[in-house]
Design a protein around this motif. Structure first.
Motif, mmCIF file in Angstrom:
data_model
loop_
_atom_site.group_PDB
_atom_site.id
_atom_site.type_symbol
_atom_site.label_atom_id
_atom_site.label_comp_id
_atom_site.label_asym_id
_atom_site.label_seq_id
_atom_site.Cartn_x
_atom_site.Cartn_y
_atom_site.Cartn_z
ATOM 1 N N ALA A 118 -30.220 -12.420 8.962
ATOM 2 C CA ALA A 118 -31.223 -12.332 7.897
ATOM 3 C C ALA A 118 -32.000 -11.026 7.990
ATOM 4 O O ALA A 118 -32.147 -10.447 9.070
ATOM 5 N N GLU A 173 -36.458 -12.664 4.820
ATOM 6 C CA GLU A 173 -36.193 -14.009 4.301
ATOM 7 C C GLU A 173 -37.330 -14.972 4.647
ATOM 8 O O GLU A 173 -37.093 -16.148 4.888
ATOM 9 N N ILE A 207 -36.262 -18.848 5.062
ATOM 10 C CA ILE A 207 -35.679 -19.134 6.381
ATOM 11 C C ILE A 207 -36.077 -20.528 6.887
ATOM 12 O O ILE A 207 -35.289 -21.194 7.556
ATOM 13 N N THR A 251 -40.602 -12.387 8.665
ATOM 14 C CA THR A 251 -39.598 -13.459 8.841
ATOM 15 C C THR A 251 -39.590 -13.955 10.287
ATOM 16 O O THR A 251 -39.414 -15.150 10.545
ATOM 17 N N ASP A 305 -25.631 -17.718 5.746
ATOM 18 C CA ASP A 305 -26.655 -16.844 5.181
ATOM 19 C C ASP A 305 -27.956 -17.634 5.060
ATOM 20 O O ASP A 305 -27.946 -18.864 5.080
ATOM 21 N N ALA A 306 -29.056 -16.925 4.878
ATOM 22 C CA ALA A 306 -30.358 -17.599 4.790
ATOM 23 C C ALA A 306 -30.534 -18.336 3.468
ATOM 24 O O ALA A 306 -31.291 -19.292 3.385
#
Lengths: 50, 352
Positions: free
Chosen positions: B49, B52, B56, B86, B129-130
């Protein structure tokens, strides 16, 4: 009816993407990596610059 | 002129219709089923990431909710130079066993994956992926395929959702369904030509560091596995969910990136073009290389058709003109209904 327009449009757009991708590749543009940059400047890829 | 015209037409038809037809025949005569089994290895979910912060938390909660023994599950977030905090959002989950690799420099996803892989302990690594979420049994479905020693990697199915949280019926959704249909057939014959970055799993020992400028980590890694003599298969039962792009232009940006990655792939892995080195040479030629050639063939098809007038050529030119006229009309329809690109489906839902 809407699909009669959107299907050819999507097809042509996807193929145009391959032409733009070829240009990016041969011109060695690195900013294509950064998803954010590309996504925010997708309206006018030509404006993307270092 | 006529030769160029007919050759272009035949290749375009082959790429979009002939190849899927050949694959469906190959599936009937040379199908290689995966020997799935009860297999419960240690698993690392690796989430790469950048910025995010807002997503997240939802992503980690989703990983913690998955149906897999907690003792055998490592959740690892590899951060690539975030600037929006993040890392603080991830730290909140440290007490629940979530681990983090934090790079202060924004180098790119491949570097984040390489750093994450050095900290991964699982026998199997699931890449995520986030943005997306997994279905409850996604990990179990993925690893069941790895009970087959011939299988080195497994790709799950990415479902694109519209604003009503049901599978999208847009053209992007249609295109994606067509892609998944081809991938499932490729998987049955031998291997996929690349995975979906949102959900795929590999045996950890098959990973090797990616060059930092790699655009398509989810194609390079699976292709390396295929070159190592293993299969990379597709399991539609392991699902990841994502919002569909807000408009064709957003999909365009994503597509440019993917296709540039395909060109880069040819430079990074030239043996993809060598039939005796590449076990999925036909699939690569028809699926990946074919898609890169089609736009240039379409230009050739139109230009040669202009000079070939009379008989069937007149009708074909009229058909082509109609097709492109509808495409231009579709462009105006799309810009009339355009959603600002910064507004995602999720944001629209929240606003509603």
């Amino acid at each position: 009816m809407k699909r009669a327009f959107s299907l050819p449009y999507s097809f042509v757009l996807m193929n145009w993407a391959a032409v733009v991708a070829f240009y990016y590749f041969v011109s060695g543009r690195k900013d294509v990596w950064f998803r954010g940059k590309l996504a925010h400047s997708h309206k006018s890829p030509r404006r993307m610059s270092h | 002129m006529e030769t160029v015209f007919w050759l272009s037409l035949v290749v375009v038809i082959y790429v979009y219709f002939g190849y899927p037809l050949l694959l469906s025949i190959a599936c009937k005569v040379a199908r290689r089923p995966v020997r799935k089994g009860d297999y419960e290895p240690s698993v690392t979910i690796l989430i790469a990431a950048h910025n995010e912060r807002d997503r997240i938390g939802r992503r980690i909660e989703n990983c913690l909710w998955l149906d897999y023994p907690k003792k055998k599950l490592q959740i690892l977030v590899s951060l690539d130079g975030p600037t929006d905090g993040t890392e603080f959002a991830v730290w909140k989950y440290a007490s629940r066993g979530v681990e983090m690799v934090h790079s202060k420099a924004h180098i790119g996803k491949p570097a984040a994956l390489n750093a994450g892989m050095r900290r991964a302990r699982g026998q199997v690594v699931v890449f995520a992926d986030a943005r997306q979420t997994f279905s409850h049994n996604a990990i179990r479905r993925l690893v069941a395929n790895l009970a087959d020693p011939e299988v080195g990697g497994v790709c799950g199915e990415l479902i694109l959702l519209d604003e009503t949280s049901s599978e999208t019926k847009s053209d992007v959704g249609l295109y994606w369904k067509y892609e998944k249909w081809i991938r499932s057939m490729e998987s049955e014959v031998h291997s996929l030509v690349g995975a979906t970055g949102a959900i795929y799993a590999i045996r950890r020992e098959l990973y090797s560091d990616l060059p930092e400028d790699t655009l398509l980590d989810d194609v390079v890694t699976p292709m390396r596995i295929v070159f190592a003599g293993k299969r990379v298969v597709f399991d539609a039962g392991a699902k990841a969910f994502d919002d569909v792009s807000c408009c064709p232009a957003a999909e365009f940006a994503r597509k440019v990136r993917t296709l540039t990655g395909n060109y880069q792939l040819l430079r990074q892995m030239p043996k993809l073009l060598v039939p005796w080195s590449n076990p999925v040479f036909c699939q690569f030629l028809s699926h990946k290389l074919g898609r890169l050639l089609v736009p240039f063939l379409l230009i050739g098809l139109f230009v040669t058709n202009v000079f070939l007038w009379g008989g069937i050529y007149s009708w074909l030119l009229i058909a082509q003109c109609c097709w492109y006229f509808f495409a231009v009309a579709g462009h105006f329809v799309a810009i009339r209904n355009v959603v600002p690109p910064a507004v995602t489906v999720e944001e629209q839902r929240r606003a509603a």
